[in-house]
Design a protein around this motif. Structure first.
Motif, short mmCIF file in Angstrom:
data_model
loop_
_atom_site.label_atom_id
_atom_site.label_comp_id
_atom_site.label_asym_id
_atom_site.label_seq_id
_atom_site.Cartn_x
_atom_site.Cartn_y
_atom_site.Cartn_z
N PHE B 147 5.69 2.15 -73.50
CA PHE B 147 4.30 1.99 -73.08
C PHE B 147 4.01 0.53 -72.70
N VAL B 148 4.74 -0.40 -73.35
CA VAL B 148 4.58 -1.80 -72.95
C VAL B 148 5.14 -1.98 -71.55
N MET B 149 6.33 -1.39 -71.34
CA MET B 149 6.95 -1.52 -70.02
C MET B 149 6.06 -0.91 -68.95
N GLY B 150 5.53 0.28 -69.27
CA GLY B 150 4.64 0.96 -68.31
C GLY B 150 3.43 0.09 -68.00
N THR B 151 2.83 -0.44 -69.04
CA THR B 151 1.65 -1.27 -68.84
C THR B 151 2.00 -2.48 -67.99
N LEU B 152 3.17 -3.06 -68.31
CA LEU B 152 3.62 -4.24 -67.57
C LEU B 152 3.78 -3.92 -66.09
N LEU B 153 4.50 -2.80 -65.84
CA LEU B 153 4.72 -2.40 -64.44
C LEU B 153 3.39 -2.12 -63.76
N ALA B 154 2.54 -1.40 -64.49
CA ALA B 154 1.24 -1.06 -63.91
C ALA B 154 0.51 -2.34 -63.56
N PHE B 155 0.60 -3.32 -64.44
CA PHE B 155 -0.11 -4.58 -64.20
C PHE B 155 0.45 -5.29 -62.97
N ILE B 156 1.78 -5.42 -62.94
CA ILE B 156 2.39 -6.19 -61.84
C ILE B 156 2.22 -5.48 -60.50
N PHE B 157 2.67 -4.21 -60.46
CA PHE B 157 2.70 -3.54 -59.16
C PHE B 157 1.37 -2.90 -58.79
N GLY B 158 0.66 -2.49 -59.80
CA GLY B 158 -0.60 -1.82 -59.52
C GLY B 158 -1.75 -2.80 -59.38
N VAL B 259 4.36 7.86 -71.67
CA VAL B 259 4.17 7.27 -70.35
C VAL B 259 3.04 7.97 -69.60
N GLU B 260 2.97 9.27 -69.74
CA GLU B 260 1.89 10.01 -69.09
C GLU B 260 0.54 9.49 -69.56
N LYS B 261 0.50 9.19 -70.85
CA LYS B 261 -0.76 8.72 -71.41
C LYS B 261 -1.14 7.37 -70.79
N VAL B 262 -0.12 6.47 -70.64
CA VAL B 262 -0.39 5.14 -70.06
C VAL B 262 -0.99 5.28 -68.66
N PHE B 263 -0.43 6.18 -67.87
CA PHE B 263 -0.87 6.32 -66.49
C PHE B 263 -1.88 7.44 -66.32
N ALA B 264 -2.35 7.98 -67.43
CA ALA B 264 -3.31 9.08 -67.38
C ALA B 264 -2.81 10.20 -66.48
N PHE B 265 -1.56 10.52 -66.62
CA PHE B 265 -0.93 11.52 -65.74
C PHE B 265 -1.16 12.91 -66.32
N PRO B 266 -1.65 13.84 -65.53
CA PRO B 266 -1.98 15.16 -66.07
C PRO B 266 -0.74 16.02 -66.28
N GLY B 267 0.07 15.69 -67.26
CA GLY B 267 1.29 16.45 -67.51
C GLY B 267 1.25 17.13 -68.85
N ILE B 268 2.36 17.68 -69.23
CA ILE B 268 2.40 18.46 -70.46
C ILE B 268 2.24 17.56 -71.67
N GLY B 269 2.68 16.32 -71.56
CA GLY B 269 2.55 15.38 -72.66
C GLY B 269 1.09 15.08 -72.95
N THR B 270 0.36 14.78 -71.90
CA THR B 270 -1.06 14.51 -72.07
C THR B 270 -1.74 15.73 -72.68
N GLN B 271 -1.35 16.89 -72.18
CA GLN B 271 -1.92 18.14 -72.67
C GLN B 271 -1.64 18.31 -74.16
N LEU B 272 -0.42 18.02 -74.54
CA LEU B 272 -0.03 18.18 -75.94
C LEU B 272 -0.90 17.30 -76.83
N ILE B 273 -1.03 16.05 -76.43
CA ILE B 273 -1.81 15.12 -77.26
C ILE B 273 -3.26 15.59 -77.35
N ASP B 274 -3.82 15.95 -76.21
CA ASP B 274 -5.21 16.41 -76.22
C ASP B 274 -5.39 17.63 -77.10
N SER B 275 -4.44 18.57 -77.01
CA SER B 275 -4.58 19.81 -77.76
C SER B 275 -4.41 19.59 -79.26
N VAL B 276 -3.52 18.67 -79.62
CA VAL B 276 -3.38 18.35 -81.04
C VAL B 276 -4.71 17.83 -81.54
#
Ligand SMILES: Nc1ncnc2c1ncn2[C@@H]1O[C@H](COP(=O)(O)OP(=O)(O)OP(=O)(O)O)[C@@H](O)[C@H]1O
Ligand code: SF4
Ligand code: SF4
Ligand SMILES: [Mg+2]
Lengths: 692, 317
Positions: B147-158, B259-276
């Motif tokens: 998640f640090v790497m994702g945030t970093l990439l998001a920061f630099i490239f995004g 990673v889905e959570k970092v990028f708010a990506f609507p995938g199964i991971g995000t779904q899992l966390i929300d449903s829990v």
């Protein structure tokens, strides 16, 4: 340099110095080496392990292993210095003009590629064949050329589906693929059975004639070079100490090291061996003098030897030696004659009372695994040793010989209780039953029966001092401790001729031969009655071997010790054993005293084995008529196990009727359908085996 | 055929594992603290309302009975209804699964050549500049969480470069190109996280193989170095690396959660966390079971490949 150069050598090494990064600095392993190979000649390069033979072979291919560097010198081939060529230029020469046959064919072939395609690859990268199709056709020709049956089938095999001998043939086919001018063979038959080795040597000799190509043959086996090489170079500690045609090297060697080396080789046709007085001590790489590297071990060394480098000096047209005293040193023949008085004697079995039996093995059958012959039927043991009987008397050496896979080690392991399925009568020292597994054996039995393995490295704990390794059985079996223990360990070290300074060392500070002696000392510590020696000499150099053979014989004489000596080296067996059993496919086919087994009449298999041994004497040519097809194992074992391969088999009964044991003397028996009288009259037994 | 028997046993074993996992998931969610009835009905629901809710949804029956029902549904592809939304779980999870699989596929496509090329170069030129730099980078990569790497990439490239969107609203993508562009940052994050292991592993394997006799033999028969690596060394070095790839595949499906959570990506991971978070047991169970299944299948795949790539096993009778 006063070495006379031939007019036109094919390849020439000039003043080569190679260094390896060892630990923390560069150490020279080859120093100032000069060597040339003429077109169409076979040059043998011999010397003890670690003397730099393989390093020289690498240099001939311009190959620099990691951690090595070429300090100085040149390798001249076709006007170029291979050590200074670019990778790209080397690629064009390697495999095309100079090719390699390495020691271990099993690991030298790529595991996941059909062997045929590996040959096609060479032909294609060198554009020797224009199209893949042409390359495939040539590959099939080559496979046939090196004597592989059914080339299209072999082509599609993976390396692991071939036997060691077949793999080596594939490698030779690969080396021949582009019609090279030079083939570098680095121990090409080491690790193969004598019979397979003989076939490969036959093939190479055949190639010598027909291709007119030059070979460098690197080996530590003097028998092989005596048979196949035209000229021989002897290396010691990274230097060439003598070069001469093979007859000269074997009959009139001048350098003291060559003399010692030649005298140390056990001979299959000469039962008695010259005592290895000629080579004492060991090569210690770290303690070489500035001058002649052999000086610490040389009987003729003088002060000047230690200080002054010895260069190869031409002593006659073809003969060069690196020893300034060569004219003063007595001739080889004279030195041999002088040491005859000290001829090595096998310990006579006189010590034991006739009829007394230490180990009795009757109808031993042994298996590692169960096998389902038919579905739902009761699984049966997959028998590896099938009905073997012999006995050993106290103070006697009984040897088991045979090719790899014949079951020699299995017998030793069975006696030691390491085999899960064992039947038959195994009686040791009258009172012990050896069919019980090792973990249920009485302590006294464990003590009286000791095992020494082929590889001392694997059996010695590297983190224990020598004193601890040898002391352990003394503590366990005799409860010794303190000063008494120390005294006993030192006495044992002395018994195996290691001085006290070894007491506190660790195994990895010892050479292979010294480690083997430690292993022997540890076995002796238990004061056994019988020692099982499984290929104990196989990994050692001839001079070390000679020392240990002598050591074993001395110990036997002193302690009335019996050995079961397992070896594939028939010459060693001849010089050491009192009686011999010949094993084929899990069955004994001949048993007798060493003299009886090694002289005619022979069992057909014994003859095949003996005639495959290359004798370290250029006058004893290997018998020509050896169209041996090699080990064959099929699902069904014929009544005579050797029938699938025996040149004299009689299809009428050899396959179906078990051959009878025929008795030749009180001690000599062999198992064959051919009547003894007929065997006696066989004129095919080569003269060399007739009793002198 | 030995191979067929081994394969059969492996598949059987995988099925047994999956079955065991399904039971563990079900039990785990059962004993998880928190009450779905309270969640759904709100803070002011009376005890009677909650009991009625449980009875309606069949939550008052013994656990084993419900497990049996659930399992028989799962086998038929029916995961039941979401407790929260009253949709069938399939309808909730499938689109998310598709998104995640797309992301995983993208990451995987980046990961394979990336690790093979870098791993090989590092091994062939070992102890050289490239190898040293890569070794340090992979070491750093190993120690930062994704998640640090994702945030970093998001920061630099995004954020700084503005080259890629930082929030991946894949559902609104208008074209395939746009979808790919949107998924690039999370995919790269995942690919890097996986490659870090694979590069090191491949490098070490390859170095070992490059020291082998058959590679030396290939060099000494005049085969150019790139062919030596491609034909003789890589195939043998890849086999052990396959296991890492299997673990990576498995990681991919799990690591995707973060990673889905970092990028708010609507995938199964995000779904899992929300449903829990919502205590929506059927959805959590479905997500967890799917993730486990992917994990098990990935391992199975690696084993099968290892078996098939081994000529010794392939040719055994
Ligand atoms: N890669 C290496 N790094 C360091 N030292 C090495 C290396 N390879 C060989 N040596 C050392 O160089 C010396 C010569 O080795 P080389 O392999 O040429 O001997 P050899 O005569 O072929 O021996 P053998 O009969 O055992 O094959 C030995 O002392 C060995 O320990
Ligand atoms: S030079 Fe001296 S030490 Fe060396 S072999 Fe000759 S006599 Fe022996
Ligand atoms: S019994 Fe027949 S096959 Fe066996 S060794 Fe004698 S001759 Fe050969
Ligand atoms: Mg060597």
């Amino acid at each position: 340099m006063d070495v006379r150069q031939p007019d036109n050598p094919l390849i020439e090494i000039r003043d080569l110095t190679v260094e390896y990064w060892q630990g923390e600095r560069w150490n020279p392993v080859i120093e100032g080496l000069h060597l040339h190979i003429n077109p169409a000649e076979t040059l043998g390069l011999v010397g003890e392990s670690g003397c730099g033979k393989s390093t020289t072979a690498n240099a001939l291919l311009g190959y620099r292993p990691r951690g090595a560097r070429y300090r100085s010198g040149q390798v001249l081939f076709a006007g170029q210095d291979l050590l200074r060529l670019s990778n790209r230029a080397l690629q064009r020469i390697r495999g095309r003009q100079i090719s390699l046959v390495p020691q271990n064919p099993t690991t030298a072939l790529s595991p996941g590629i059909h062997v045929g395609d590996q040959i096609v690859e060479v032909l294609m990268v060198h554009r020797y064949s224009k199209t893949v199709r042409e390359a495939r056709e040539r590959t099939l020709d080559l496979l046939a050329r090196v004597g592989l049956p059914n080339p299209p089938v072999i082509y599609k095999r993976y390396p692991h589906q071939l036997s060691g001998g077949q793999q080596q043939r594939v490698i030779i086919a690969m080396a021949l693929a582009c019609d090279p001018q030079l083939i570098v063979l680095d121990e090409p038959t080491t690790g193969l059975d004598v019979t397979t080795q003989a076939q490969i040597l036959d093939l190479l000799m055949d190639l010598q004639g027909s291709y007119g190509l030059a070979m460098l043959y690197v080996t530590h086996n003097l028998g092989v070079v005596a048979q196949i090489c035209t000229r021989i170079g002897v290396m010691y500690a990274g230097q060439l100490v003598e070069v001469a045609p093979r007859h000269v090297i074997f009959k009139q060697p001048l350098h003291p090291y060559t003399q010692g080396l030649i005298a140390s080789v056990p001979r299959i046709t000469a039962p008695k061996q010259v005592r290895s007085l000629l080579l004492k001590g060991l090569l210690k790489r770290g303690e070489l003098p500035a001058g002649c590297p052999f000086a610490p071990r040389c009987d003729f060394a003088q002060e000047r030897c230690f200080a002054e480098k010895q260069h190869l000096t031409q002593v006659s047209d073809q003969h060069a030696v690196a020893c300034w005293r060569w004219q003063e040193i007595p001739s080889f023949a004279q030195r041999i004659a002088e040491t005859q008085s000290a001829v090595f004697q096998k310990c006579e079995t006189a010590g034991c009372k006739a009829g007394e039996i230490l180990l009795k093995v009757d109808n031993l059958r042994a298996a590692y695994t169960l096998e389902h012959r038919r579905p739902f039927a009761r699984p049966l043991p997959r028998v590896v040793v099938d009905g073997v009987s012999f006995d050993i008397q106290p103070g006697e050496t009984f040897a088991l010989v045979g090719e790899s896979g014949s079951g020699k080690s299995t017998i030793a392991r069975a006696l030691n209780g390491f085999i899960p399925y064992v039947t038959g009568e195994l009686r040791f020292d009258g009172k012990y039953d050896l069919t019980i597994p090792v973990d249920k054996r009485a302590r006294d039995l464990l003590r009286a029966l000791q095992l020494v393995f082929q590889n001392p490295d694997a059996s010695l704990n590297p983190r224990q001092r020598i004193s601890h390794i040898i002391g352990r059985p003394l503590q366990v079996f005799f409860g010794l401790s303190g000063a008494a223990l120390r005294q006993r360990v030192e006495a044992l070290l002395e018994d195996v001729r290691l001085d006290r300074s070894y007491y506190n060392r660790y195994p990895d500070e010892l050479s292979g031969g010294e480690r083997q002696r430690v292993a022997i000392a540890r076995a002796l510590a238990a004061e056994p009655k019988l020692m099982l020696c499984d290929e104990v000499l196989s990994a050692l150099d001839v001079s070390v071997q000679a020392n240990i053979i002598e050591l074993l014989a001395d110990l036997q004489a002193k302690r009335n010790l019996a050995y079961l000596f397992i070896s594939h080296d028939l010459a060693v067996v001849r010089s050491l054993a009192h009686r011999v059993g010949v094993l084929y496919w899990g069955c004994l086919c001949e048993v007798g005293t060493t003299e009886e087994v090694f002289t005619p009449p022979f069992h057909p298999y014994t003859y095949l084995l003996l005639s495959a041994v290359p004798e370290a004497d250029p006058d004893q040519v290997m018998p020509e008529a050896r169209k041996d097809i090699g080990l064959i194992v099929s699902e069904e074992k014929p009544a005579c196990p050797f029938a699938l391969r025996c040149p004299w088999r009689d299809p009428a009964h050899c396959h179906d009727e078990p051959p009878p044991w025929q008795t030749l003397s009180r001690s000599h028996m062999l198992r064959c359908h051919i009547p003894i009288e007929e065997l006696r009259q066989h004129d095919i037994w080569a003269d060399r085996f007739r009793r002198a | 055929m030995v191979v067929l028997r081994i394969l059969f046993l492996r598949v059987l074993w995988a099925l047994i594992t999956l079955f065991a996992v399904s039971f563990i998931i079900f039990t785990a969610i059962e004993i998880l603290p928190g009450d779905i009835a309270a969640r759904v009905l709100g803070r002011y629901a009376t005890e009677e309302m909650k009991a009625e809710f449980r009875r309606m949804r069949g939550l008052d029956r013994p656990m084993l009975v419900r497990y049996g029902e659930w399992l028989s549904g799962v086998v038929r592809g029916d995961f039941g209804d979401s407790l929260v939304s009253e949709f069938n779980v399939g309808e909730v999870v499938l689109p998310k699964l598709r998104n995640t699989l797309l992301l995983a596929l993208y990451a995987f496509i980046l990961y394979i050549p990336f690790s093979i090329i870098l791993g090989s170069l590092s091994a062939v030129f070992r102890e050289g500049v490239l190898d040293t730099v890569l070794s340090s980078l992979t070491l750093i990569g190993l120690s930062i969480p994704e998640f640090v790497m994702g945030t970093l990439l998001a920061f630099i490239f995004g954020v700084v470069l503005g080259a890629f969107p930082v929030v991946v609203a894949i559902n609104v993508a208008r074209s395939f190109g746009e979808a790919v562009q949107m998924m690039t940052l999370p995919a790269v994050t995942l690919a890097i996280a996986m490659a870090v292991y694979a590069i090191r592993m491949l490098r070490d394997n390859l170095i070992e193989v490059l020291e082998s006799d058959y590679v030396r033999m290939a060099i000494l028969k005049g085969v150019p170095m790139y062919l030596v690596v491609l034909r003789h060394a890589l195939p043998n070095a890849l086999v052990p690396a396959l296991n890492v790839t299997a673990l990576n595949l498995a990681y991919l499906i799990g690591g995707v959660v973060v990673v889905e959570k970092v990028f708010a990506f609507p995938g199964i991971g995000t779904q899992l966390i929300d449903s829990v978070f919502l205590r929506d047991a059927p959805v959590v169970e479905a997500c967890a079971l799917i993730i486990s299944a992917v994990y098990i299948v990935a391992n199975l795949f690696a084993d099968v490949m290892t078996i098939l790539l081994n000529p010794r096993l392939r040719t055994a009778k």
